[in-house]
Design a protein around this motif. Structure first.
Motif, short mmCIF file in Angstrom:
data_model
loop_
_atom_site.label_atom_id
_atom_site.label_comp_id
_atom_site.label_asym_id
_atom_site.label_seq_id
_atom_site.Cartn_x
_atom_site.Cartn_y
_atom_site.Cartn_z
N MET A 109 0.84 -1.18 0.00
CA MET A 109 0.00 0.00 0.00
C MET A 109 0.88 1.24 0.00
SD MET A 109 -3.05 0.72 2.61
CE MET A 109 -4.32 1.81 2.15
N THR A 131 7.80 0.43 -1.04
CA THR A 131 6.95 0.80 -2.16
C THR A 131 7.70 1.68 -3.15
OG1 THR A 131 5.01 0.67 -0.74
CG2 THR A 131 4.75 1.85 -2.81
N LYS A 156 9.08 -10.47 -1.08
CA LYS A 156 7.66 -10.14 -1.12
C LYS A 156 7.04 -10.47 -2.49
CE LYS A 156 8.03 -6.67 2.43
NZ LYS A 156 7.60 -5.37 2.90
N TYR A 159 5.79 -8.49 -12.69
CA TYR A 159 4.69 -7.71 -13.27
C TYR A 159 5.09 -7.21 -14.65
CZ TYR A 159 3.36 -7.83 -8.37
OH TYR A 159 3.06 -8.26 -7.11
N GLN A 213 -0.57 -4.07 -13.37
CA GLN A 213 -0.25 -5.23 -12.53
C GLN A 213 0.59 -4.81 -11.32
OE1 GLN A 213 1.70 -8.21 -14.93
NE2 GLN A 213 -0.13 -8.63 -16.15
N HIS A 260 -1.57 -3.02 -8.76
CA HIS A 260 -2.37 -4.03 -8.07
C HIS A 260 -1.52 -4.77 -7.03
CE1 HIS A 260 -5.56 -6.92 -7.40
NE2 HIS A 260 -4.67 -7.89 -7.55
N GLY A 261 -0.29 -5.14 -7.41
CA GLY A 261 0.62 -5.81 -6.48
C GLY A 261 1.00 -4.94 -5.29
N THR A 294 -0.87 -2.60 -3.96
CA THR A 294 -2.01 -2.30 -3.11
C THR A 294 -2.57 -3.52 -2.40
OG1 THR A 294 -3.50 -2.47 -5.03
CG2 THR A 294 -2.69 -0.27 -4.44
N GLU A 295 -2.08 -4.70 -2.71
CA GLU A 295 -2.55 -5.90 -2.02
C GLU A 295 -2.05 -5.96 -0.60
OE1 GLU A 295 -1.41 -9.25 -4.45
OE2 GLU A 295 -3.34 -9.20 -5.44
#
Length: 178
Positions: A1, A103, A148, A166, A171, A174-175, A177-178
């Motif tokens: 996130m 991130t 991760k 990805y 993609q 999405h990865g 934010t999981e």
């Protein structure tokens, strides 16, 4: 996130890409002082940096004293905005502890990859220096991040191979934010 700090670090990345003098100041003044254990960076440090840049031709024309003073203040202020230095209207600012967020690390690695850079070029790209990272630091951080599932990284003494998990931004986001 995407945390607030990671978001600020991404703004730092894109701001330095758009503003070369800030990128150079962070690479050439902030990080050396940080690594050498200095406690602060001053507007005078920034002014000396801007004067030197002006003298060696890194600017298109010679700047006035007012412009040099304004740019010097901007450099330390921008570093404060991005949490590299303490905030406030001070001529000497305390150096703050700084660490790249996972991130931000993933975003930058994929950004360079999506630009078409090879794996070794990703590792050696100068953007990492904005975050105080040298190629071996980048490899080490990417190894941690590989746990991760963002990619698989294999390194030897002088070569790096990355298997990217990805294939596009959608993609990756999405990865993240999981």
């Amino acid at each position: 996130m995407l945390t607030t700090i990671a978001g600020e670090q991404l703004f730092l990345l894109y701001t330095t890409r758009a503003n070369q003098i800030l990128a150079d100041f962070i690479r050439d003044v902030y990080w050396p002082k940080y690594v050498q254990g200095y406690l602060s960076v001053s507007n005078e440090d920034a002014r000396q940096f801007v004067l030197k840049a002006n003298q060696i031709g890194k600017t298109q024309q010679i700047w006035s004293d007012t412009t040099i003073r304004r740019v010097s203040s901007y450099l330390t202020g921008a570093c404060a905005d991005f949490r590299l230095l303490e905030s406030g209207t001070k001529s000497v600012r305390k150096i703050l502890s700084f660490r790249i967020q996972p991130t931000t690390l993933a975003w930058l690695a994929y950004d360079l990859h999506f630009q078409g850079l090879g794996d070794n070029a990703v590792i050696h790209h100068p953007d990492w220096q904005i975050f105080g990272l040298q190629p071996e630091d980048v490899r080490q951080e990417l190894r941690r991040l590989s746990l991760k599932g963002f990619f698989i990284i294999q390194t030897t003494a002088d070569s790096t191979h990355i298997s990217w998990s990805y294939e596009n931004w959608e993609q990756l986001i999405h990865g993240l934010t999981e």
